[in-house]
Design an enzyme around this catalytic site. Sequence first.
Site, PDB file in Angstrom:
ATOM      1  N   SER A 159       4.682   2.574   7.854  1.00  0.00           N
ATOM      2  CA  SER A 159       4.375   1.438   6.984  1.00  0.00           C
ATOM      3  C   SER A 159       5.591   1.022   6.176  1.00  0.00           C
ATOM      4  O   SER A 159       6.231   1.840   5.522  1.00  0.00           O
ATOM      5  CB  SER A 159       3.257   1.786   6.012  1.00  0.00           C
ATOM      6  OG  SER A 159       2.009   1.662   6.597  1.00  0.00           O
ATOM      7  N   ASP A 185       0.256  -7.685   1.633  1.00  0.00           N
ATOM      8  CA  ASP A 185       0.651  -6.277   1.720  1.00  0.00           C
ATOM      9  C   ASP A 185       2.172  -6.118   1.779  1.00  0.00           C
ATOM     10  O   ASP A 185       2.706  -5.351   2.560  1.00  0.00           O
ATOM     11  CB  ASP A 185       0.005  -5.576   2.915  1.00  0.00           C
ATOM     12  CG  ASP A 185      -0.034  -4.051   2.738  1.00  0.00           C
ATOM     13  OD1 ASP A 185       0.373  -3.573   1.669  1.00  0.00           O
ATOM     14  OD2 ASP A 185      -0.456  -3.355   3.674  1.00  0.00           O
ATOM     15  N   HIS A 229       0.815  -1.215   0.000  1.00  0.00           N
ATOM     16  CA  HIS A 229       0.000   0.000   0.000  1.00  0.00           C
ATOM     17  C   HIS A 229       0.850   1.268   0.000  1.00  0.00           C
ATOM     18  O   HIS A 229       0.342   2.352  -0.303  1.00  0.00           O
ATOM     19  CB  HIS A 229      -0.997  -0.009   1.166  1.00  0.00           C
ATOM     20  CG  HIS A 229      -0.416   0.249   2.514  1.00  0.00           C
ATOM     21  ND1 HIS A 229      -0.135  -0.752   3.413  1.00  0.00           N
ATOM     22  CD2 HIS A 229      -0.078   1.393   3.142  1.00  0.00           C
ATOM     23  CE1 HIS A 229       0.350  -0.235   4.528  1.00  0.00           C
ATOM     24  NE2 HIS A 229       0.400   1.071   4.386  1.00  0.00           N
TER      25      HIS A 229
END
Length: 464
Positions: free
Chosen positions: A225, A149, A119
């Site tokens: 992230s 992911d 993402h």
Amino acid sequence: MKKFANLLIVAILAGGVTLGAYKFLEEKEIIATPNQTTTSHFLPTTYSGPAISSTNADFTEAADRTVHAVVHVKNVQLALRPRNMMEYLRGGGEMEKGLAGSGSGVIISADGYIVTNNHVVNGASEIEVTLNDNRTYKAEVIGTDPKADIALIKVDAKTDLPYLPFGNSDTTRIGEWVLAVGNPFNLTSTVTAGIISAKARDINEFDNNPQSFIQTDAAINPGNSGGALVNINGELIGINTAITSQTGSYVGYAFAVPSNIARKIVEDIMEYGDVQRGFLGVSGRSINPSLAQELDIQEVEGVYVAGTESDSGAEKAGIKEGDIIKQIDNIYVSKFSDLAGYLGSKRPDDVVKVTLIRNGKERVVPVTLFKLETYKIGSLFEVKNAGESDLKGYGVKNGVIIKNTLSEDMGRYNLQGILITEIDDQKVGNIDDVKNILKDKSSDEPVSITFLNKDGERNTFIFR
């Protein structure tokens, strides 16, 4: 292909199969906003064993090693920028680059391979990577795995880069000290400390995508992230991925993809170009006291086998409905995410030892994992090949099975397990037939699909 007659679909609902699930957390918030060959698919790995914890633990060496191997990843996308109102109304303008989001990444080899979250880089027209020493490079996307992911990108730095070795996430322990390193709120090279507060967490059990995160209380915020979760030996044990929050910022819980899963994914991308998933071939539910009472069983932990995939390794090994899986290789299984997490580090044709309870007796069976091939029919269904036992149960010789529904409209109907025998009046025997029939159709063309449920009722519907 997006809408269909609700009245007609009722005829095929009898063949649907659903499995129960229990929700663990109400909300999930992702942290960030937003084929190339290689000489070897082996990545640097060090297994020092469980990190030694003490009240006087010194994080300085691990932090120093980690900050130099964690990078700032910027997702740059092209956008149409009208110069005036008339241009806006006409849908015109100039294409300009804009920052769509940013996150972190971890250098995992000296020649510039970097692992991050899917993402973080998804939809990027250009990816910019900034090292801890402020050197900046353009990065190439080597491959991605949206399901886990995880993304693999690469920079060409012309010199060897500092990198982190993978640790063994299977040997991590609850209560073990960890560091989270990333770029929250564009604050580069930020280090926070905490402990592993849980393992094998699935933060959304209703999304049809079993996960097995490491949960930590090290502070993680938007921008972390794709960053590193390391033990006090400086080994990479996870890729920071998600938080649960009603505000969008850290409130005490953070989640990382275990390093054994991330390493396996990037090695697959390097060697095969895509991810090779090994499936056991069971459907089931995590056992808890209420389910144990409902099923009148003594076990209160493990995975209750509700069924096996036709022609799968589990079926061939003799695993049956009602068996209770307690262990896979040396990993204790207390819930379904324990099982899913370990299998995420395996490939098709790997052999695992499954310890199970049947009729109160323990037995160990070797199971060869298999590759489950699927294909998506537009935004309607994901289908898989039907096995011999499937076809025998339907009393036919050809067809593919609906594995999942893909849209909210379809999700309201219990269609899993229903057989598709024809598409556009052509018989389908496997997913290759489905691909060949649909390969030249545009997304706005109608498609007719013939369904067969286990009562022998055959119906054809047109989807637009």
